[in-house]
Design an enzyme around this catalytic site. Structure first.
Site, PDB file in Angstrom:
ATOM      1  CD  GLU A   2      -3.211  -5.057  13.357  1.00 27.30           C
ATOM      2  OE1 GLU A   2      -3.466  -5.302  12.163  1.00 27.30           O
ATOM      3  OE2 GLU A   2      -3.681  -4.080  13.945  1.00 27.30           O
TER       4      GLU A   2
HETATM    5  N1  MCN Z   1       3.638 -12.854   6.895  1.00 26.87           N
HETATM    6  C1  MCN Z   1       4.032 -14.087   6.422  1.00 26.87           C
HETATM    7  N2  MCN Z   1       3.107 -15.040   6.185  1.00 26.87           N
HETATM    8  C2  MCN Z   1       1.792 -14.820   6.414  1.00 26.87           C
HETATM    9  C3  MCN Z   1       1.376 -13.581   6.906  1.00 26.87           C
HETATM   10  C4  MCN Z   1       2.331 -12.595   7.120  1.00 26.87           C
HETATM   11  O1  MCN Z   1       5.228 -14.310   6.266  1.00 26.87           O
HETATM   12  N3  MCN Z   1       0.895 -15.766   6.160  1.00 26.87           N
HETATM   13  C5  MCN Z   1       4.625 -11.815   7.180  1.00 26.87           C
HETATM   14  C6  MCN Z   1       4.530 -10.631   6.238  1.00 26.87           C
HETATM   15  O2  MCN Z   1       5.279 -10.809   5.103  1.00 26.87           O
HETATM   16  C7  MCN Z   1       5.037  -9.496   7.106  1.00 26.87           C
HETATM   17  C8  MCN Z   1       4.595  -9.890   8.507  1.00 26.87           C
HETATM   18  O3  MCN Z   1       4.355 -11.295   8.459  1.00 26.87           O
HETATM   19  O4  MCN Z   1       6.409  -9.412   7.061  1.00 26.87           O
HETATM   20  C9  MCN Z   1       3.323  -9.160   8.951  1.00 26.87           C
HETATM   21  O5  MCN Z   1       2.427  -9.170   7.900  1.00 26.87           O
HETATM   22  P1  MCN Z   1       0.985  -8.486   7.976  1.00 26.87           P
HETATM   23  O6  MCN Z   1       0.189  -9.168   8.993  1.00 26.87           O
HETATM   24  O7  MCN Z   1       0.452  -8.370   6.613  1.00 26.87           O
HETATM   25  O8  MCN Z   1       1.257  -7.032   8.574  1.00 26.87           O
HETATM   26  P2  MCN Z   1       1.900  -5.737   7.917  1.00 26.87           P
HETATM   27  O9  MCN Z   1       3.075  -6.092   7.103  1.00 26.87           O
HETATM   28  O10 MCN Z   1       0.857  -4.871   7.369  1.00 26.87           O
HETATM   29  O11 MCN Z   1       2.528  -5.100   9.260  1.00 26.87           O
HETATM   30  C10 MCN Z   1       1.781  -4.425  10.187  1.00 26.87           C
HETATM   31  C11 MCN Z   1       1.399  -5.204  11.423  1.00 26.87           C
HETATM   32  C12 MCN Z   1       0.806  -4.242  12.345  1.00 26.87           C
HETATM   33  S1  MCN Z   1      -0.648  -3.558  11.874  1.00 26.87           S
HETATM   34  C13 MCN Z   1       1.473  -3.802  13.459  1.00 26.87           C
HETATM   35  S2  MCN Z   1       0.811  -2.621  14.468  1.00 26.87           S
HETATM   36  C14 MCN Z   1       2.725  -4.363  13.783  1.00 26.87           C
HETATM   37  C15 MCN Z   1       3.020  -5.628  13.159  1.00 26.87           C
HETATM   38  O12 MCN Z   1       2.528  -5.876  11.981  1.00 26.87           O
HETATM   39  N4  MCN Z   1       3.708  -3.661  14.358  1.00 26.87           N
HETATM   40  C16 MCN Z   1       4.926  -4.232  14.516  1.00 26.87           C
HETATM   41  N5  MCN Z   1       4.129  -6.268  13.533  1.00 26.87           N
HETATM   42  C17 MCN Z   1       5.140  -5.586  14.136  1.00 26.87           C
HETATM   43  N6  MCN Z   1       6.333  -6.171  14.338  1.00 26.87           N
HETATM   44  C18 MCN Z   1       7.352  -5.434  14.828  1.00 26.87           C
HETATM   45  N7  MCN Z   1       8.530  -6.015  14.998  1.00 26.87           N
HETATM   46  N8  MCN Z   1       7.215  -4.125  15.142  1.00 26.87           N
HETATM   47  C19 MCN Z   1       6.035  -3.505  15.014  1.00 26.87           C
HETATM   48  O13 MCN Z   1       5.930  -2.231  15.295  1.00 26.87           O
END
Ligand code: MCN
Ligand code: FES
Ligand code: FES
Length: 906
Positions: free
Chosen positions: A868
């Protein structure tokens, strides 16, 4: 009917079709070639692209009567397969170009036609092609797609080999920060990743199709619902109204204790009142979708219209009636009080600025419309498949409403074509549940894009007034804030969202004294659901534009005033806690030289630019990872004869939950000498996977990442022998040691106090410093974003392809939020284009990411979240750049050309 011979993917096939049916329908429903997807169904998104006689066509708008006999059609299935990938499919994978993957088949087919015609395109040729063929992607920000086409062309020209492109993890190496391709990529690029509508075509024959009877007004009393004519229409099995709903007919909005409502305000099927346009009044169940649709037209609803309150100020007016009788329209209030009272303080400060801000009803616009199905399994459990990104929450939220114990309601996430947060709320789950309970048959419901846009929740508008007070050096000393959240008619998570104003207005800066008040308001416009950034894009817009106003008043450069005020050792956040890490000053230092260059470039260009003006703007981007307070997540790990299986409910919008789970599991299990291919993932099926919490609040990488890490560590402990080596599966069995272990992780946090907004809500934060370079046409007011440069700190980058993709995609959604996207006008804002979705030529090809990796104390391997942050405030940088270019200060989004022109005149 007409009979045609079509050469589909090189094979001659006879088709008998209704001449009015579209080619997309025939390919998908009659030939079961479900690699071709249908998004908008109106020729606006290109998801359904196929090649017909050498030309790209959008098959959703080609009627069968227009398809020539003997037409040669190439679908994604004919482009390449898992074992024989086309260079484009390979390039798509290695550039992380398939996030949710819903648009991927359409883009790849379209790109194939381009390369068939021009094997040596420029980047601009590729962009023009996708623009012309209307290929739209909501996830990737487009840049990786152009990168993929360019590499595919190089491959096809023989300039590089597959091996040069394919990233292979060296044996035993750490996977962190690598470009390992996500496990789901190959299915996504070959069209074999079955989304809900694809699975829907493969359901048992006696499945009933649901169509909704929806409200066409925004506020009314329901006087009567007459279903008799509809019941007698051909193929109709049953028409369901609120009278048939076995439970309380209410979604449980999980209200805070201090909420003046009980959170039980959202009906599954409206009974007494209509609260918003699109509300579901009845469900028609029939043998075919066409029969259900025809019968839905025949349901007669008598209404008594009421005044519709379409914004927070309207619903807050003295004479406004209560939308939910018995609950005031302002149903939740919170205050922030940090440090000293600000009233007298403000009067003594050298520089005080104050402004009003508005961030509106941004629509999510996933390319896949909402879809799902439900049935009873052999154990008598109700199984609901949907796009849910909050499986266990949703089971709990709908159970009483549909009249089933929560433990008997199992939700499974289908492969999902993007949600961007709207699926943090249940949408069709309860409707499917009711239909399956009432009929005891499998039931299926798919929305078209109009229903997707008009029925599902939207970003909640914030009306904000913010005041900053700074000393003679421009150091922020005090802030006052007031925000009203228009949450639409349904309260679920409205209180939680309102707390984001407390947490993020002024975030990133060390402000010792804060006073403010926020409130949640019930209105008759679209219900508020989570949207990526969740409250931070609204909150930060106010503070990130206002700090520019302060900079101007104090005569300080916008980047430098930020540098002076950002968190440093000893600083506290607006909620009075220590930041997780101090990383902003060094991030600004990284941006500074680029910023100076960009300013110089814009100044030079402005000397001879005529009506076009160029400008540079900056903003801080930040957001928390986690749900407020002691959020927790669970996972399991199991050793098998062939490897390790990991189970969790890390829901996948398209962001890369599979890659996150695989990477963190692999990293933890490295002592076993295991290969990535030996780790199997079982995800997002409540029958098999534990409560990992929702994939919202960018929490999963931290929360479920940690839970997965803990499960793997527990497994390693169980497998470890006294000599330090590890037991095999057979040895575990022989010694009677459990082969499957759980892992749980809880954030060491405390939710903010509603009375003063103070607390330590999140274990980790994500940070960005963004620079936008824009061109403003001062004759038309049209703004073009020419370049975005971000310094990002999300801690350790777990997977580079994924995080790059999150950043590109989020920033580009920010361009939409800044300049075009809205869902205010119920007539105009009802299509992807009408809602202002950015196409490829609306966004720059030039997006630069610079990483700083400050390890997070509570993140798995030092990683924070990522999803986000990129959408938390790019719109502020763009709006600041517009001001820098031409002096037009936009404070209410979107900055449509007419608004820019009006501001220019001012
Ligand atoms: N990640 C990583 N290294 C980090 C942080 C994160 O590689 N230091 C990777 C994670 O492994 C994950 C991705 O990045 O695959 C996002 O991680 P995170 O921020 O923890 O979010 P969530 O997995 O909880 O995903 C939800 C978040 C939210 S709240 C929305 S809304 C959202 C989003 O991610 N909607 C999306 N990204 C999106 N991306 C796509 N393509 N489509 C959506 O609907
Ligand atoms: Fe056909 Fe969107 S263009 S589905
Ligand atoms: Fe393009 Fe999701 S990857 S819409």
């Amino acid at each position: 009917m007409l009979k045609k011979t079509l050469i589909i993917n090189g094979i001659s096939r006879t088709v008998i079709a209704n001449p009015e049916m579209t080619l997309a329908e025939v390919l998908r429903k009659q030939m079961l070639l479900t690699g071709t997807k249908v998004g908008c169904g109106k020729g606006e998104c290109g998801a359904c692209s196929v090649i017909m006689d050498g030309k790209v066509v959008r098959s959703c708008i080609v009627r069968m009567k227009r398809v020539p006999d003997e037409a040669e059609i190439i679908t994604i299935e004919g482009v390449g397969t898992k074992d024989n990938l086309h260079p484009l499919q390979l390039a798509w994978m290695i550039h992380g170009a398939a996030q949710c993957g819903f648009c991927s088949p359409g883009f790849i087919v379209s790109a194939k036609a381009l390369l068939d015609e021009n094997i040596n395109p420029t980047r601009e040729d590729v962009r023009n092609w996708f623009q012309k063929n209307r290929n739209v992607c909501r996830c990737t920000g487009y840049k990786p797609l152009v990168d993929a086409v360019m590499d595919a062309a190089r491959l096809m020209r023989g300039e590089i080999k597959k091996e040069d492109l394919w990233y292979k993890l060296p044996e035993g190496a750490s996977v962190l920060g690598s470009k390992v391709v996500r496990p789901s990529a190959v299915a996504k690029v070959t069209g074999t990743w079955d989304f809900g509508a694809d699975l829907g075509l493969k359901l048992p024959e006696d499945t009933l199709h649901i169509k909704l009877v929806q409200a066409k007004v925004s506020h009314a009393n329901i006087l009567s619902i007459d279903t008799s004519e509809a019941e007698n229409m051909p193929g109709v099995y049953k028409v369901i109204t609120y009278k048939d709903v076995p439970g309380t007919n209410r979604i449980n909005g999980l209200a805070f204790p201090s909420n003046k409502g009980d959170g039980l305000d959202r009906p599954i099927l409206n009974d007494k009142k209509i609260f918003q346009f699109g509300d579901a009044i009845a469900m028609v169940l029939a043998d075919t979708p066409f029969q259900a649709e025809a019968a839905a037209e025949k349901v007669k609803v008598q209404l008594e219209e009421l005044p519709a309150y379409m914004s927070a100020p309207a619903a807050m007016a003295e004479d406004a009636i209560e939308i939910h009788p018995g609950t005031p329209n302002i149903y939740f209030e919170t205050t922030i009080a940090k440090g000293n009272d600000t009233k007298d303080l403000m009067n003594k400060l050298d520089y005080v600025v104050e402004d009003n801000f508005y961030v509106g009803r941004q629509p999510h616009l996933p390319i896949e419309p909402d879809v799902g199905f439900a049935y009873f399994n052999e154990n008598g459990k109700l199984v609901i498949h949907s796009k849910s990104v909050a499986l266990h929450f949703h089971s709990l939220m709908i159970a009483d409403g549909i009249g089933m114990p929560a433990q008997d309601v199992l939700i499974v996430q289908n492969p999902t074509g993007g949600t961007f947060g709207y699926k943090f709320s249940p949408t069709i789950e309860a409707l499917l549940g009711v239909a399956a309970i009432v009929t005891k048959k499998p039931v299926y419901l798919e929305f078209n894009m109009y229903q997707q846009i008009t029925y599902t929740g939207k970003r909640s508008p914030f009306f904000m007034n913010v005041k900053f007070g700074g000393d003679k050096n421009g150091k922020l000393v005090a802030m006052e804030s007031d925000w009203s959240v228009d949450h639409g008619p349904y309260s679920e998570f409205g209180d939680l969202l309102t707390m984001r104003g407390t947490q993020f207005i002024g975030a990133g800066y060390d402000i010792a004294n804060i006073r403010g008040e926020g409130r949640t308001v019930c209105t008759n416009h679209a219900w508020g659901s989570a949207f990526r950034g969740y409250g931070s894009p609204q909150s930060l817009f106010a503070s990130e534009v206002l700090i520019d106003e302060l900079a101007e008043k104090a005569g300080i450069d916008p980047l430098e005033i930020r540098y002076q005020n950002v968190y440093r050792e000893g600083s506290t956040t607006p909620t009075g806690c220590d930041p997780d890490v101090i990383c902003l000053p060094t991030m600004i230092e990284k941006l500074r030289p680029l910023y100076k260059d960009a300013k110089k470039k814009a100044e030079d260009k402005n000397k001879n630019s005529g009506d076009k003006k160029y400008g540079v703007g900056v903003s801080l981007l930040l957001y928390g990872s986690g749900l407020d307070g002691a959020d927790s997540s669970e996972a399991w790990a199991e050793v098998t004869p062939t490897g390790i299986v990991i189970g969790n409910s890390w829901e996948d919008h398209g962001q890369g939950a599979d890659m996150g789970t695989l990477s963190i599991a692999y990293e933890t299990l490295r002592p076993l000498g295991i290969k990535l291919e030996q780790i199997k993932l079982v995800m997002n099926d409540m029958e098999k996977t534990p409560n990992s919490g929702p994939a919202g609040g960018s929490r999963s990488n931290v929360l479920t990442g940690n839970a997965t890490r803990v499960a793997c560590e527990n497994l390693l402990s169980a497998m470890k022998k006294a000599d330090g080596t590890y037991r095999t599966y057979d040895e575990m069995i022989a010694e009677n040691i459990p082969v499957k272990v759980d892992g749980k992780w809880t954030a060491p946090c405390t939710a903010c106090d509603v009375a003063n907004g103070q607390g330590n809500p999140f274990p980790c934060y994500m940070y960005g410093v963004l620079m936008a370079e824009v061109e403003v046409d001062t004759t038309t007011g049209k703004v073009k974003v020419e370049k975005l440069t971000i310094v990002a700190d999300v801690g350790t980058v777990v997977n580079k392809l994924v995080v790059d993709g999150q950043i590109y995609g989020g920033l580009v959604q920010g361009i939409g939020l800044a300049l075009s996207e809205d869902f205010e006008d119920l007539k105009k804002h009802t299509t992807l284009t009408g809602c202002g979705i950015p196409q490829i030529k609306d966004v720059p090809d030039n997006i630069e990411i610079i990483y700083q990796e400050t390890p997070r104390p509570y993140g798995p391997y030092g990683a924070s979240g990522a999803g986000e942050m990129p959408l938390s405030a790019p719109h502020a940088a763009i709006v600041n750049a517009i001001y820098n270019a031409c002096g037009a200060r936009i404070t209410k989004l979107p900055a449509l050309p007419e608004k820019v022109l009006a501001a220019l005149k001012k």
